[in-house]
Motif scaffolding. Structure first.
Motif: not given
Lengths: 107, 65
Positions: A81-82, B49-52, B57-58
């Motif tokens: 989802n994020m 941490r997940v955003e990093r 991936l992006f």
């Protein structure tokens, strides 16, 4: 001989992923596929190529989400989802994105 | 004599009353906000941490997005 064969395989893999990256971008630009809030690529116009591309991308996305979820102790869905939120907010103008209600809209 | 005796007695009683009251108040009040803040902080740290991880991936190296 074995080494040369290995190098050829690596080169082909690198090439195929480069071709695939182009495919994803052009498929998005052509409006065949679009980003969804669930973090997976959706098929907007169901051509065989678009379906195959979405399947391939989504399988690999799921593997990546699974790894990130495991490393951070959260669920795959939370990671997905994020990623979906980010993909939609970054979608290029002229590409299609899906609303949480399931409607395809053009950016 | 009786008056100074009274004050002598009243002082410790007053002291005991005030010292008995203040720690109770100090202990009770912050309990809940602290646990809430901790939860938010952990959630926030995981999120960062997940955003990093998602940054990778992006990135252009990855062909997933």
């Amino acid at each position: 001989m074995k080494r040369i064969a290995g190098m050829i395989v690596v080169a082909m893999l690198a090439l195929s992923s480069a071709v695939l990256a182009l495919d994803l971008d052009s498929a998005k630009a052509q409006g065949l596929v679009g980003e969804q809030p669930n973090g997976y690529l959706g098929v907007v116009k169901a051509t065989p190529e678009a379906v195959e591309l979405a399947q391939d991308i989504n399988t690999r996305r799921r593997q990546a989400y699974e790894r990130i979820a495991r490393e951070n102790g959260i669920t795959i869905e939370q990671v997905a989802n994020m990623a979906g939120q980010r993909a939609i907010s970054r979608a290029e103008p002229g590409t299609w994105v899906r609303t949480p209600e399931g409607q395809w809209v053009e950016r | 004599m009786t008056r100074s005796g009274f004050t002598l007695l009243a002082l410790p009683v007053l002291l005991a009353l005030t010292t008995a009251c203040t720690p109770r108040l100090a202990l009770e009040a912050p309990k809940e906000p602290i646990t809430i803040n901790l939860n938010v902080k952990i959630d926030h740290e995981i999120r960062l941490r997940v955003e990093r991880d998602l940054d990778e991936l992006f990135s252009d190296d990855s062909d997933l997005f």
